[in-house]
Motif scaffolding. Structure first.
Motif, PDB file in Angstrom:
ATOM      1  N   SER A  60      81.244  56.590  83.521  1.00  0.00           N
ATOM      2  CA  SER A  60      81.589  55.290  84.107  1.00  0.00           C
ATOM      3  C   SER A  60      81.562  54.165  83.079  1.00  0.00           C
ATOM      4  O   SER A  60      82.132  53.091  83.322  1.00  0.00           O
ATOM      5  CB  SER A  60      80.633  54.970  85.252  1.00  0.00           C
ATOM      6  N   GLU A  61      80.928  54.377  81.943  1.00  0.00           N
ATOM      7  CA  GLU A  61      80.924  53.361  80.897  1.00  0.00           C
ATOM      8  C   GLU A  61      82.306  53.205  80.268  1.00  0.00           C
ATOM      9  O   GLU A  61      82.631  52.153  79.717  1.00  0.00           O
ATOM     10  CB  GLU A  61      79.906  53.735  79.819  1.00  0.00           C
ATOM     11  N   LYS A  62      83.109  54.263  80.382  1.00  0.00           N
ATOM     12  CA  LYS A  62      84.437  54.245  79.758  1.00  0.00           C
ATOM     13  C   LYS A  62      85.573  54.326  80.763  1.00  0.00           C
ATOM     14  O   LYS A  62      86.712  53.980  80.430  1.00  0.00           O
ATOM     15  CB  LYS A  62      84.560  55.436  78.791  1.00  0.00           C
ATOM     16  N   GLN A  63      85.281  54.784  81.980  1.00  0.00           N
ATOM     17  CA  GLN A  63      86.353  55.127  82.904  1.00  0.00           C
ATOM     18  C   GLN A  63      85.978  54.757  84.340  1.00  0.00           C
ATOM     19  O   GLN A  63      84.882  55.060  84.800  1.00  0.00           O
ATOM     20  CB  GLN A  63      86.637  56.644  82.835  1.00  0.00           C
ATOM     21  N   THR A  64      86.902  54.121  85.045  1.00  0.00           N
ATOM     22  CA  THR A  64      86.728  53.883  86.480  1.00  0.00           C
ATOM     23  C   THR A  64      87.219  55.107  87.243  1.00  0.00           C
ATOM     24  O   THR A  64      88.326  55.604  86.988  1.00  0.00           O
ATOM     25  CB  THR A  64      87.511  52.649  86.942  1.00  0.00           C
ATOM     26  N   LEU A  65      86.400  55.610  88.142  1.00  0.00           N
ATOM     27  CA  LEU A  65      86.785  56.722  89.000  1.00  0.00           C
ATOM     28  C   LEU A  65      86.453  56.347  90.440  1.00  0.00           C
ATOM     29  O   LEU A  65      85.339  55.914  90.740  1.00  0.00           O
ATOM     30  CB  LEU A  65      86.050  58.003  88.613  1.00  0.00           C
ATOM     31  N   LEU A  66      87.429  56.491  91.316  1.00  0.00           N
ATOM     32  CA  LEU A  66      87.251  56.258  92.749  1.00  0.00           C
ATOM     33  C   LEU A  66      87.599  57.542  93.477  1.00  0.00           C
ATOM     34  O   LEU A  66      88.706  58.072  93.330  1.00  0.00           O
ATOM     35  CB  LEU A  66      88.148  55.121  93.233  1.00  0.00           C
ATOM     36  N   THR A  67      86.644  58.064  94.246  1.00  0.00           N
ATOM     37  CA  THR A  67      86.876  59.290  94.990  1.00  0.00           C
ATOM     38  C   THR A  67      86.857  59.022  96.485  1.00  0.00           C
ATOM     39  O   THR A  67      86.116  58.154  96.958  1.00  0.00           O
ATOM     40  CB  THR A  67      85.850  60.378  94.635  1.00  0.00           C
ATOM     41  N   ILE A  68      87.677  59.760  97.201  1.00  0.00           N
ATOM     42  CA  ILE A  68      87.698  59.665  98.667  1.00  0.00           C
ATOM     43  C   ILE A  68      87.078  60.915  99.297  1.00  0.00           C
ATOM     44  O   ILE A  68      87.231  61.148 100.490  1.00  0.00           O
ATOM     45  CB  ILE A  68      89.129  59.457  99.198  1.00  0.00           C
ATOM     46  N   SER A  69      86.349  61.693  98.486  1.00  0.00           N
ATOM     47  CA  SER A  69      85.848  62.964  99.017  1.00  0.00           C
ATOM     48  C   SER A  69      84.399  63.281  98.651  1.00  0.00           C
ATOM     49  O   SER A  69      83.929  64.381  98.952  1.00  0.00           O
ATOM     50  CB  SER A  69      86.742  64.118  98.537  1.00  0.00           C
ATOM     51  N   VAL A  70      83.685  62.358  98.039  1.00  0.00           N
ATOM     52  CA  VAL A  70      82.300  62.635  97.648  1.00  0.00           C
ATOM     53  C   VAL A  70      81.358  61.771  98.468  1.00  0.00           C
ATOM     54  O   VAL A  70      81.446  60.539  98.464  1.00  0.00           O
ATOM     55  CB  VAL A  70      82.077  62.392  96.148  1.00  0.00           C
ATOM     56  N   ARG A 110      92.472  62.428  79.378  1.00  0.00           N
ATOM     57  CA  ARG A 110      92.082  61.779  78.116  1.00  0.00           C
ATOM     58  C   ARG A 110      93.306  61.279  77.363  1.00  0.00           C
ATOM     59  O   ARG A 110      93.268  60.227  76.705  1.00  0.00           O
ATOM     60  CB  ARG A 110      91.280  62.751  77.254  1.00  0.00           C
ATOM     61  N   LEU A 111      94.409  62.009  77.462  1.00  0.00           N
ATOM     62  CA  LEU A 111      95.640  61.586  76.794  1.00  0.00           C
ATOM     63  C   LEU A 111      96.293  60.404  77.504  1.00  0.00           C
ATOM     64  O   LEU A 111      96.792  59.479  76.853  1.00  0.00           O
ATOM     65  CB  LEU A 111      96.624  62.761  76.733  1.00  0.00           C
ATOM     66  N   LYS A 112      96.294  60.427  78.821  1.00  0.00           N
ATOM     67  CA  LYS A 112      96.979  59.393  79.608  1.00  0.00           C
ATOM     68  C   LYS A 112      96.188  58.084  79.663  1.00  0.00           C
ATOM     69  O   LYS A 112      96.756  57.016  79.854  1.00  0.00           O
ATOM     70  CB  LYS A 112      97.229  59.901  81.023  1.00  0.00           C
ATOM     71  N   LYS A 113      94.855  58.166  79.591  1.00  0.00           N
ATOM     72  CA  LYS A 113      93.988  56.978  79.633  1.00  0.00           C
ATOM     73  C   LYS A 113      94.295  56.075  80.847  1.00  0.00           C
ATOM     74  O   LYS A 113      94.621  54.883  80.680  1.00  0.00           O
ATOM     75  CB  LYS A 113      94.101  56.176  78.346  1.00  0.00           C
ATOM     76  N   PRO A 114      94.207  56.597  82.052  1.00  0.00           N
ATOM     77  CA  PRO A 114      94.515  55.776  83.230  1.00  0.00           C
ATOM     78  C   PRO A 114      93.433  54.722  83.464  1.00  0.00           C
ATOM     79  O   PRO A 114      92.281  54.886  83.051  1.00  0.00           O
ATOM     80  CB  PRO A 114      94.510  56.799  84.366  1.00  0.00           C
ATOM     81  N   ASP A 115      93.811  53.635  84.126  1.00  0.00           N
ATOM     82  CA  ASP A 115      92.809  52.656  84.531  1.00  0.00           C
ATOM     83  C   ASP A 115      91.857  53.257  85.557  1.00  0.00           C
ATOM     84  O   ASP A 115      90.667  52.934  85.560  1.00  0.00           O
ATOM     85  CB  ASP A 115      93.484  51.417  85.133  1.00  0.00           C
TER      86      ASP A 115
END
Length: 415
Positions: free
Chosen positions: A267-277, A237-242
């Motif tokens: 997902s409305e606020k943050q892009t998350l890409l996982t390689i394990s789900v 939350r502090l770093k706010k990564p893309d």
């Protein structure tokens, strides 16, 4: 070499001989049958009527959430092979062992299957830690392991056929996609604390920084099975990564995604890409807890092609309407079919002959559930990468599909 010349080189392979007869799900196997040769000369558990194989996955412990589907798919493939006449005229018998989410146990059970039970092949392992623990046993005893999980690459063993994707077919392709589609520049890396996530993140960091020109703003690892993600989430939350780039595995995923949602990271606020789900994990996580996030895999249950429709139907008929099929589950299903093709091409169950047949470059599954795949001489599969966007119902909408990717387990510059 250009993409076009790669394609010409690939599609211009020499003629292959397909397996005789119609196979379940329309899978066509390249197989040169040599029935007259001895079935085995190395003391394997082969009789005039049967051949025995091992299945080795975690049925208990934190990895059971991920590995249960793999052993179910292997049993389905073996059932279908038996119903279609078996292999070299023999029915396949199974000895199953539980790796119990414990890496030394995988080594111990591998030794039992190869030395005590004399199985002709083993279908199993999931994590890289379990594979690495078992590998010395397979190499010492000259056993044959069909390993179904996407992994970090940087390995090639005579005694392993890798039916999942290696790093260039998942990690690099997925990062390229998210950087382009989401204009991503900053990444926060998080994974479980063992060899696969750490090596994968090392590869990812190098690609982000040297190829994509991006920046890694955080990198964290949590013990396998850990359920406390509050501190990591606060840092995010502090770093706010893309992009949050995740390789959290097993049961930890349930807590990870639920805590993200509780913290308002959706997902409305943050892009998350996982390689394990995969769908296997989503069954425990709940689709509502990762709706709109992305996974990069080579297979999703929602793929709409006749062979996958038939595969899903057969899987659910065997394991129940509530069962789901994830990437590793489908890759596990390919293992027995690839073994059958290589054994029948070699005309024997002997490991050296089966491996030699596997390395000739003409064994293919033309209509596998995921689509066309072919076994490369480096023991990995040509396959496509796909990005799936998770929906509330636990299924994924495929939003990206790559070209057919040649496996490269030792990519230059990433070793």
């Amino acid at each position: 070499m250009s993409d076009k010349s790669d394609n010409r080189r690939f599609w211009g392979r020499r003629k292959v001989v397909r397996a005789i007869g119609a196979l379940p799900l329309g899978i066509l196997l390249a197989s040169q049958l040599s029935w007259a040769a001895p079935a085995t000369t190395t003391g394997q558990a082969v009789t005039d009527d049967t051949v025995t194989v091992g299945i080795l996955h975690s049925l208990t412990g934190t990895m059971a959430i991920s590995e249960t589907g793999a052993q179910e798919a292997e049993k389905l493939a073996i059932k279908q092979i038996n119903e279609s006449g078996g292999i070299l005229g023999r029915q396949i018998k199974i000895i199953q062992e539980d790796g119990a989410s414990d890496w030394p146990t995988f080594a111990e059970k591998s030794r039992k299957l190869l030395v005590n039970d004399n199985v002709a092949a083993v279908f199993g392992c999931w994590t890289s830690a379990s594979r690495k623990a078992a590998l010395p046993v397979f190499e010492k005893e000259n056993g044959l392991l069909y390993y179904p999980t996407f992994y970090e690459g940087l390995e090639q063993s005579k005694n392993v056929i890798y039916t999942g994707q290696e790093a260039t077919q998942q990690i690099l392709d997925g990062l390229n996609w998210v950087a382009k589609e989401k204009d991503a520049k900053t990444f926060y890396l998080i994974g479980s604390d063992y060899i696969w996530p750490r090596t994968s993140m090392k590869i990812a960091r190098k690609h982000i920084e040297t190829v994509l020109g991006g920046k890694v703003v955080g990198e964290e690892y949590k013990p396998l099975g850990d359920t406390q993600f509050g501190t990591v989430i606060n840092k995010i939350r502090l770093k706010k990564p893309d992009v949050i780039y995740a390789a959290v595995v097993g049961g930890s995923n349930v807590a990870w995604f639920k805590q993200l949602k509780a913290a308002g990271i959706t997902s409305e606020k943050q892009t998350l890409l996982t390689i394990s789900v995969t769908e296997d994990e989503v069954l425990g996580i709940g689709g509502e807890n990762l709706e709109g996030f992305y996974s990069i895999m080579k297979y999703f249950q929602s793929q709409d092609n006749p062979n996958n429709v038939a595969f899903v139907k057969a899987f659910k008929e065997m394991w129940g309407d509530d069962s789901v099929i994830g990437d590793v589950t489908q890759a596990a299903y390919l293992g027995p079919w690839l073994w059958k093709a290589a054994v029948e091409k070699a005309g024997t169950f002997d490991v050296d002959a089966v491996v030699a047949a596997s390395e000739e470059g003409d064994i293919e599954l033309a209509n596998a559930p995921e689509g066309y795949v072919k076994l490369h001489p480096n023991h990995h599969l040509w396959s496509k990468a796909r990005v799936g966007k998770w929906k509330k119902d636990g299924q994924a909408e495929v939003v990206y599909t790559s070209e057919l990717l040649e496996p490269d387990p030792f990519p230059e510059g990433y070793q």
